[in-house]
Design an enzyme around this catalytic site. Structure first.
Site, PDB file in Angstrom:
ATOM      1  N   THR A  49       0.844  -1.184   0.000  1.00  0.00           N
ATOM      2  CA  THR A  49       0.000   0.000   0.000  1.00  0.00           C
ATOM      3  C   THR A  49       0.880   1.235   0.000  1.00  0.00           C
ATOM      4  O   THR A  49       1.873   1.290   0.714  1.00  0.00           O
ATOM      5  CB  THR A  49      -0.873   0.004   1.268  1.00  0.00           C
ATOM      6  N   ARG A  67     -12.855  -8.221  -1.253  1.00  0.00           N
ATOM      7  CA  ARG A  67     -12.009  -8.303  -0.053  1.00  0.00           C
ATOM      8  C   ARG A  67     -11.428  -6.937   0.312  1.00  0.00           C
ATOM      9  O   ARG A  67     -10.981  -6.178  -0.536  1.00  0.00           O
ATOM     10  CB  ARG A  67     -10.870  -9.288  -0.286  1.00  0.00           C
ATOM     11  N   GLY A  79      -8.692  -5.073   3.042  1.00  0.00           N
ATOM     12  CA  GLY A  79      -7.645  -5.245   4.045  1.00  0.00           C
ATOM     13  C   GLY A  79      -7.729  -4.139   5.071  1.00  0.00           C
ATOM     14  O   GLY A  79      -8.802  -3.583   5.322  1.00  0.00           O
ATOM     15  N   ASP A  80      -6.595  -3.797   5.668  1.00  0.00           N
ATOM     16  CA  ASP A  80      -6.601  -2.745   6.677  1.00  0.00           C
ATOM     17  C   ASP A  80      -6.656  -1.348   6.057  1.00  0.00           C
ATOM     18  O   ASP A  80      -7.118  -0.397   6.707  1.00  0.00           O
ATOM     19  CB  ASP A  80      -5.334  -2.830   7.534  1.00  0.00           C
ATOM     20  N   THR A 124       1.164  -0.928   6.192  1.00  0.00           N
ATOM     21  CA  THR A 124       1.158  -1.677   4.937  1.00  0.00           C
ATOM     22  C   THR A 124       1.563  -3.115   5.250  1.00  0.00           C
ATOM     23  O   THR A 124       2.359  -3.358   6.150  1.00  0.00           O
ATOM     24  CB  THR A 124       2.091  -1.019   3.892  1.00  0.00           C
ATOM     25  N   GLY A 125       0.990  -4.065   4.525  1.00  0.00           N
ATOM     26  CA  GLY A 125       1.290  -5.469   4.778  1.00  0.00           C
ATOM     27  C   GLY A 125       0.018  -6.287   4.736  1.00  0.00           C
ATOM     28  O   GLY A 125      -0.962  -5.882   4.100  1.00  0.00           O
ATOM     29  N   VAL A 126      -0.004  -7.427   5.415  1.00  0.00           N
ATOM     30  CA  VAL A 126      -1.199  -8.277   5.413  1.00  0.00           C
ATOM     31  C   VAL A 126      -2.298  -7.615   6.240  1.00  0.00           C
ATOM     32  O   VAL A 126      -2.239  -7.571   7.469  1.00  0.00           O
ATOM     33  CB  VAL A 126      -0.888  -9.682   5.976  1.00  0.00           C
ATOM     34  N   GLY A 127      -3.297  -7.100   5.537  1.00  0.00           N
ATOM     35  CA  GLY A 127      -4.349  -6.329   6.187  1.00  0.00           C
ATOM     36  C   GLY A 127      -5.103  -7.101   7.243  1.00  0.00           C
ATOM     37  O   GLY A 127      -5.471  -6.556   8.293  1.00  0.00           O
TER      38      GLY A 127
END
Lengths: 325, 325
Positions: free
Chosen positions: B160, B187, B189-190, B210-213
């Protein structure tokens, strides 16, 4: 010799609004008779979703400004931090069931719109036309009024059902709503947003919110309350402090008080509630008894009276929404 | 007699990933030449959205598992706490512009899916086919691999762009992403979730992730970091403490480290960054200079080294994503 009779680990549950009373009463009994915490929470939320009398959740929910019922729901497990949510879904009979199902996934566990509907269809969840004749007639009338969209309050037909439960040391929560009445299509409030509309962590506590979502989310109220409980603040004070602090901040910035209410539970099962309304009904079940309470806040210092309303209070209370919900 | 030459109130900006370097360089200059903070933030985010080389944001973003590019973006103003966000929108050229536009609304300021697209169309925002031939070819190849959806990490093509800025005492942030590669349609994410993917409050600070939401949201990381800064913890320590604590919690619960990185700024303009990766590139512009930094964390105690990578480091760094992004 002492004979120790172990009490069954009865659960404790708290939920928002009078509309949740029937479902929570049944859910409390379910816990006592051995149902799991998710089963009890889903039962209580579904009871409101399925009741067309309640115009702010599920079947019979008030539509958006295009006349479509769009629903949001979320579920969080406090042991695993698993989260599932659906946002702005149409024609799904029980959005909370889909949210719970999604909470078991590690990826793509929060789904919106048609993607969420696709998931629900593929997983075999029930679909239904969620717009009732009565809600549609109310919509047709409302549409002629030409109200200012930017000034809608939560109590023109918007209350989220939020349920927090604890069984043994396991905590969880579920929320479901049809969102702000006459909202823009696709509009999301705080309800399906983790940290804003709900949060649960069995190692600290859980909290959930109802009211104007656009205001609640600015303060991530549910996460803020849970963290306050984690710091050791008593659950009732945590609700009062976080809500008052956020309300003051919003007032300073020129926002009106459109209405915000919260419920919370700590990891020992103690409960709390606070509101920026004159009175906010919520329900507590300890598995044996289920009672409606009123939280009434002092807008100066944020302190609340929590009491069981007697028939006289209910008669004298002129607010329609107390009775409706 | 001392002659005091007042320095123009140059802004300070921080952003995620190498891909944000060009836009942030330009945005820093914009602030110096009198542009507003929103203009600078929008410019830097749009620069990444418009560049088809960056496969995780905007044009040329990697599609969901049905081959559709679905985009999320959000904007938050730290002075007013105004928030706007769009989720899972298709064919909108610059989602960050729509999010910013929505942030001026008091109701229906967070929109998802087709409702958000309807709003963008009615407000005259540009539409475009966001799927490039190159991203489509990559999708066709990926589809044959039959990977486990539940184990996707953020670095199979998902980063992100997050930008936090401060000009005078005004803080704000913007984020934009095409989300997890091969995600389920709809879907989220965060990134578009307030408190999880972003938060800004000029009276405390701002943070973005940023990363796996799905993992980041479980800890409402951006709000948690901002609150830690508000308590008086230095911004770098706030990033390190919140991220480490959350990672440890997830590890205890059996979650893998799919990758999470954060940036933050306090109300004085001091910056911080932390990551659960071996190295995380971010960018800082003070309006005069714009530089790429690397945050590299000690996974034991959570402490980070922050350094400017020299050419030797970049040569020796084997991670593709350092160069790609």
């Amino acid at each position: 010799m002492n004979i120790v009779i172990e009490r069954p680990p009865r659960g404790i549950m708290i939920s928002t609004w009078r509309m949740s009373y029937q479902g929570l009463t049944e859910a409390g009994k379910l816990l006592v008779s051995g149902s799991t915490l998710p089963e009890a929470i889903l039962h209580s939320v579904k009871s409101v979703e399925d009741n067309e009398k309640y115009v702010s959740v599920g079947y019979g929910g008030l539509p958006n400004r295009e006349g479509e019922v769009e629903l949001d729901a979320a579920y969080m497990d406090g042991n695993t931090l698993e989260v599932g949510a659906v946002m702005a879904v149409k024609q799904i009979k029980n959005p909370i069931e889909v949210a719970y199902d999604l909470s078991h996934k590690k990826r793509s566990s929060v789904l919106v719109g048609t993607g969420a509907e696709m998931y629900a269809r593929q997983r075999g969840f029930a679909f239904k036309n969620m717009l009732t004749e009565s809600s549609f007639q109310r919509y047709l009338k409302e549409r002629t009024l030409d109200k200012d969209e930017e000034k809608r309050t939560a109590y023109e037909g918007h209350d989220t059902v939020c349920v927090i439960g604890r069984s043994g040391e396991h905590m969880a929560c579920g929320v479901s709503t049809s969102g702000l009445y006459m909202k823009h299509p696709g509009r999301i409030g705080d309800s399906p947003l983790i940290g804003s509309g709900f949060y649960a962590d069995s190692s600290a506590g859980a909290a959930a919110a109802t009211g104007v979502g656009e205001d609640i989310m600015k303060g991530c109220l549910s996460f803020a309350i849970t963290e306050k409980i984690r710091e050791g603040v008593a659950v009732q004070e945590a609700c009062e402090q976080c809500l008052l602090q956020h309300l003051r901040r919003l007032e300073t910035l020129g926002y009106g008080n459109g209405g915000m209410s919260v419920i919370a539970m700590d990891k020992e099962g103690n409960t709390g509630a606070a509101t920026t309304l004159s009175a906010f009904p919520f329900v507590i079940s300890d598995g044996k008894e289920c009672k409606i309470y009123i939280a009434s806040g002092n807008q100066e210092n944020g302190e609340h009276k929590i009491f069981i309303p007697d028939s006289q209070w209910l008669e004298e209370c002129s607010a329609d929404w107390i009775f409706m919900n």
